[in-house]
Design an enzyme around this catalytic site. Structure first.
Site, PDB file in Angstrom:
ATOM      1  CD  GLU A 132      -1.697  -2.443   1.377  1.00  0.00           C
ATOM      2  OE1 GLU A 132      -0.574  -2.653   1.898  1.00  0.00           O
ATOM      3  OE2 GLU A 132      -2.490  -3.374   1.108  1.00  0.00           O
TER       4      GLU A 132
ATOM      5  CG  ASP B  60     -12.052  -0.786   6.601  1.00  0.00           C
ATOM      6  OD1 ASP B  60     -11.493  -1.748   7.144  1.00  0.00           O
ATOM      7  OD2 ASP B  60     -13.250  -0.829   6.215  1.00  0.00           O
ATOM      8  N   GLY B  61      -8.816  -1.335   6.804  1.00  0.00           N
ATOM      9  CA  GLY B  61      -7.733  -1.716   7.712  1.00  0.00           C
ATOM     10  C   GLY B  61      -6.406  -1.935   7.015  1.00  0.00           C
TER      11      GLY B  61
ATOM     12  CG  HIS C 163     -11.496  -7.618   5.998  1.00  0.00           C
ATOM     13  ND1 HIS C 163     -10.428  -8.113   6.709  1.00  0.00           N
ATOM     14  CD2 HIS C 163     -11.297  -8.012   4.713  1.00  0.00           C
ATOM     15  CE1 HIS C 163      -9.641  -8.794   5.888  1.00  0.00           C
ATOM     16  NE2 HIS C 163     -10.139  -8.730   4.677  1.00  0.00           N
TER      17      HIS C 163
END
Lengths: 375, 336
Positions: B60, B84-85, B129
């Protein structure tokens, strides 16, 4: 390409040959492959490389003095790394784009940076200085290794555009431990991005010797990512120039990413706020002084009859002029205006920040009104 | 008007953006051949090519960091964070680079990056998640943050985010991906509501109920239920989380005198705190009651069989409404 006796005193094992074209004593070592990249380097150009290194060292020393005199808040000296930066910096073409760390004074010099722009950030006048699109060089990066990803993304974009340019990123031995650098190598290899990774292994990440970062030569790592690499004597300006020229040519012509480890030494502190006597054996510094990049080229120039008094005086004058120019530019910088504080946070209007700015302007205006009233 | 799901509306918006500007490029994990784990980018790589819709390595920070470099070259990257996580490995690049480079470069380098983050829970997801990490980004100067709550907004706002010269965190309420709605695919972008404006979804007079993203439908349902009891709630969809549209909320609170804010994210240091403080500063003398927050608890996102306690639902929102109206509620009689 001999390494005899050249192993850094930090305990790092140098297991590979490296490229060296000029011994520490200034003796030219023939090396046909890399010599072919130096065919245009005649006496005048050799002297030019020497002048570059002396001027950059003088700029660096002057900036350190400016910090000691309270004109700069901080300065990160490049002392000892002149050959790595001038050799690689002079290999770059104007269209190539550079993503530096914060110690690339010599590279910025090669890109035509103005004196004021070398010190504006360290004087605290602005968060960056030069125009990245005039120098084709990104603002300096302080987060260790973050710029390697930016360079890789830029290089991917040049490939999407079909441009035949190279992107080059500078970082140190400490950065090789960062995730960002390793991710950058994965992306660069996967997309065959035209990016050149240039590691100045100056043996120290503030107080941590390179053995804390790497148990093998740093140049051993990129091949595992599918990126070819070369190790070069970073205190040999000719070797740095030749190796970087070849690497940039490969990168520009579609051979994918490439990695150079320039083995050099940070002769000064990490920054003017650092005290290397707390962690560094003074003998180590003395040992590296015998491999000084400027002395070595001087010895070679002397042996070639290119180092007469006239030339030396000319270089001294150039260095003194640069120092004077830097000092004048530094002390001549005007302070930013108060409300510049809020400029460029966003490029489009932002209501919450506008409100804060308006409120603070009223606060400041209150002082002006009070002072006006006293008069 | 076309009936489509929330997810299809984002897909249609991305397609428009890719069509409109050759410098728009999507990059993320599994977004190409697979079309994304939620199929939001379905078919886009086939139609626009692997250089416009880029399957990235699983890194990421690498996605955001390379996007930064592309911006130096004039591109408008749309980065997909899969869940999101998974945004935290990119946190340094987002906070230290994406958010600051326009400022650092003194306006010379723009960072028109859109970071698409499916967020929120309520669907039985595994750990990491179902999170709501928006507050981390609201605290960072240089970023904008928005979240649509319906397909029409999703279609328009994703295009507005991409067209915006500032970096935009684009939070997608993933449990609403299958929500259907009418979308005007020919809607004129320049005539759309500005990206930084909240919207009154339902006018009312007794209290202002502020929600965003996944809880907007819940808030509207709560307003229906309240109406059955004779309580008139004004429901505001924030849409923009940074900047917050204090003007729209303050106008409403000056009329109703009461504010309830709800979000799935944990309470401490959250968006509800910022909104409550900002509205109290602006509307202190109009308030009949302290602002009330109905939020997730200050816990890690819980396992699926407990999440119904954590995510505010219609009843918890109504309990908050009772509190702000001084009606009997779960905390009646409690001192602190």
């Amino acid at each position: 390409m001999s390494l005899a006796g050249a192993g850094p005193a930090t305990g790092e094992k140098i297991s590979e040959p490296w490229v060296q074209l000029l011994t520490p004593a200034g003796v030219r070592v023939p090396e046909p492959h890399y010599d072919s990249w130096l065919e245009d380097i005649d006496g005048g150009r050799l002297q030019g490389l020497y002048r570059d290194m002396v001027v950059v060292r003088r700029i660096d020393v002057e900036a350190t003095a400016l910090q000691r005199q309270g004109e700069l808040a901080l300065w990160p000296p490049l002392l000892g790394q002149e050959a790595a930066q001038i050799g690689s910096g002079r290999a770059l073409a104007p269209d190539d784009f550079v993503f530096p760390s914060y110690r690339e004074t010599g590279v910025a010099y090669c890109r035509g940076v103005e004196y004021a722009d070398l010190v504006k950030v360290w004087r605290g006048n602005a968060p960056s200085s030069w125009d990245p699109y005039r120098l084709n060089m990104a603002p300096m990066q302080i987060i260790i290794g973050a710029q390697a990803l930016h360079a890789t993304g830029y290089a991917m974009a040049t490939k999407f555009d079909g441009a035949e340019t190279a992107t080059m990123t500078y970082f140190g031995d400490g950065a090789t431990s960062q995730g960002d650098l390793n991710e950058a190598m994965v992306f660069a290899a996967s997309f065959q991005a035209p990016v050149l990774f240039f590691c100045q292994n100056n043996q120290w990440a503030i107080s941590e010797p390179v053995r804390v970062q790497a148990q093998r030569a740093i140049a051993d790592r990129p091949p595992g990512f599918g990126i070819p690499s070369v190790r070069v004597d970073g205190n040999d300006v000719l070797a740095c120039l030749a190796v970087t020229r070849e690497a940039l040519d490969r990168v520009r012509t579609g051979a994918g990413p490439y990695f150079i480890e320039a083995v050099t030494y940070r002769m000064g502190p990490h920054t003017t706020a650092d005290d290397p006597t707390r962690y560094r054996d003074p003998n180590e510094l003395e040992d590296w002084r015998t491999r000084d990049p400027i002395d070595r080229l001087a010895a070679y120039l002397k042996s070639e009859g290119l180092f007469d008094d006239g030339f030396q005086a000319q270089v001294r004058t150039a260095a003194d002029d640069a120092a004077a120019g830097l000092r004048a530019a530094c002390t001549g910088l005007s302070d930013p205006s108060d409300l510049e504080l809020f400029d460029n946070v966003y490029s489009t209007p932002h209501a919450v920040l506008e409100r804060q700015k308006q409120h603070y302007a009223r606060y400041l205006a209150g002082f002006e009104a009070a002072e006006g009233g006293q008069r | 008007m076309t009936t489509m799901t929330f997810g299809q509306a984002i897909n249609a918006g991305l397609r428009k953006a890719l069509d409109r500007d050759p410098k728009v490029l999507l990059i993320g994990e599994d977004i190409g051949t697979l079309g994304g784990v939620f199929r939001i980018t379905d078919g886009l790589q086939k139609d626009f090519g692997a250089h416009r819709v880029v399957d990235s390595p699983l890194a990421e920070s690498g996605i955001l960091g390379t996007a930064v470099g592309m911006c130096f070259r004039g591109y408008r990257p749309v980065c997909e964070i899969q869940f999101d996580g998974f945004v935290y490995p990119a946190f340094d690049q987002i906070v230290s680079q994406v958010a600051k480079l326009h400022y650092r470069s003194r306006g010379r380098v723009k960072m028109p990056i859109t970071v698409r983050v499916p967020f929120g829970g309520g669907f039985g997801g595994a750990e990491h998640h179902s999170e709501s990490p928006e507050a981390y980004f609201l605290h960072t100067a240089g970023l904008r943050a928005v979240t649509p709550s319906n397909p029409q907004d999703a279609f328009l706002m994703v295009q507005q985010a991409i067209a915006c010269d500032d970096p935009v965190m684009f939070f997608e309420p993933k449990r609403r991906y299958h929500l259907k709605g009418e979308v005007d695919l020919e809607a004129d972008l320049s005539a759309a509501a500005p990206l930084d404006q909240a919207r009154i979804e339902r006018p009312g007079s007794d209290a202002t109920l502020v929600a965003y993203g996944p809880l907007v439908p819940t808030a509207l349902a709560a307003a229906d239920a309240a109406a059955d009891e004779g309580i008139s709630l004004e429901v505001i969809d924030l849409r923009s989380l940074s900047p917050l549209d204090f003007g729209t909320v303050a106008d409403s609170v000056r009329r109703t005198g009461r504010l309830v804010i709800t979000h799935e994210a944990s309470q401490t240091g959250g968006l509800g705190a910022e909104l409550a403080a900002g509205i109290t500063e602006r509307c202190f003398y109009y308030l009949e009651h302290a602002p009330v927050r109905v939020t997730g608890f200050d816990i890690p996102y819980p396992s699926a069989r407990m999440e119904q306690h954590h995510v505010p639902d219609l009843d918890r929102i109504l309990d908050g409404v009772d509190r702000v109206l001084d009606r009997p509620n779960s905390l009646s009689g409690l001192e602190d």
